[in-house]
Design a protein around this motif. Structure first.
Motif, PDB file in Angstrom:
ATOM      1  N   PRO A 199      24.577   3.624  17.515  1.00 13.04           N
ATOM      2  CA  PRO A 199      23.920   3.468  15.686  1.00 13.04           C
ATOM      3  C   PRO A 199      23.419   2.291  14.883  1.00 13.04           C
ATOM      4  N   ILE A 200      21.905   2.540  14.958  1.00 14.34           N
ATOM      5  CA  ILE A 200      20.868   1.006  14.127  1.00 14.34           C
ATOM      6  C   ILE A 200      20.560   1.684  12.503  1.00 14.34           C
ATOM      7  N   ILE A 201      20.259   0.617  12.168  1.00 17.06           N
ATOM      8  CA  ILE A 201      19.503   0.995  10.514  1.00 17.06           C
ATOM      9  C   ILE A 201      18.260   0.390  11.254  1.00 17.06           C
ATOM     10  N   VAL A 202      17.166   1.118  10.474  1.00 14.96           N
ATOM     11  CA  VAL A 202      16.189   0.593  11.149  1.00 14.96           C
ATOM     12  C   VAL A 202      15.867   0.491   9.274  1.00 14.96           C
ATOM     13  N   PRO A 203      15.511  -0.298   8.868  1.00 16.58           N
ATOM     14  CA  PRO A 203      15.182  -1.467   7.813  1.00 16.58           C
ATOM     15  C   PRO A 203      13.756  -0.797   6.148  1.00 16.58           C
ATOM     16  N   ALA A 204      14.130  -0.994   5.507  1.00 13.86           N
ATOM     17  CA  ALA A 204      12.746   0.104   4.992  1.00 13.86           C
ATOM     18  C   ALA A 204      11.589  -1.038   5.230  1.00 13.86           C
ATOM     19  N   HIS A 205      10.449  -0.712   5.543  1.00 12.94           N
ATOM     20  CA  HIS A 205       8.869  -1.437   6.001  1.00 12.94           C
ATOM     21  C   HIS A 205       7.602  -1.494   5.888  1.00 12.94           C
ATOM     22  N   ASN A 206       6.846  -1.585   5.592  1.00  9.80           N
ATOM     23  CA  ASN A 206       5.661  -1.065   5.073  1.00  9.80           C
ATOM     24  C   ASN A 206       4.729  -0.497   6.298  1.00  9.80           C
ATOM     25  N   SER A 207       3.980   0.681   6.160  1.00  7.49           N
ATOM     26  CA  SER A 207       2.612   0.177   7.374  1.00  7.49           C
ATOM     27  C   SER A 207       1.871   1.180   7.017  1.00  7.49           C
ATOM     28  N   VAL A 208       1.055   1.754   8.488  1.00  6.34           N
ATOM     29  CA  VAL A 208      -0.308   1.728   7.338  1.00  6.34           C
ATOM     30  C   VAL A 208      -0.552   3.089   8.666  1.00  6.34           C
ATOM     31  N   LYS A 209      -0.959   4.140   7.721  1.00  6.31           N
ATOM     32  CA  LYS A 209      -1.285   5.490   8.150  1.00  6.31           C
ATOM     33  C   LYS A 209      -2.849   5.626   8.403  1.00  6.31           C
TER      34      LYS A 209
END
Length: 95
Positions: free
Chosen positions: A68-78
């Motif tokens: 198990p890993i934690i994907v950190p919060a981040h900004n992306s583009v839709k």
């Protein structure tokens, strides 16, 4: 299509020098990056809309180790495709 191929197409279709086309594309990309970084939405009529979105932190599983890993919060583009582009890509569909 790469940026250089796009610049070549622009130079040929608009009868520009290749260096001018490259500068124009670089300028547009820079402006779009800056706008998205500020949280602004970019709408290109007949193409689509680019919107910055905040992705929350989430749990996931590493596909190789199954840990198990934690994907950190981040900004992306839709990207939301325009109806006109959707119809160009799918001429038989009627949406």
């Amino acid at each position: 299509m790469t940026k250089n191929e796009l610049a070549n197409e622009l130079a040929v279709s608009e009868k520009l020098h290749l260096s001018t086309a490259v500068k124009a594309i670089d300028g547009i990309i820079r402006i779009m990056k800056d706008a998205l970084a500020k949280g602004e939405e970019i709408t290109l009529r007949g193409f689509g809309t680019l919107s910055p979105v905040k992705r929350e932190e989430r749990n996931a599983i590493h596909f190789k180790t199954k840990e198990p890993i934690i994907v950190p919060a981040h900004n992306s583009v839709k990207f939301k495709i325009s109806k006109e582009l959707r119809n160009t890509l799918n001429p038989s569909s009627t949406n």
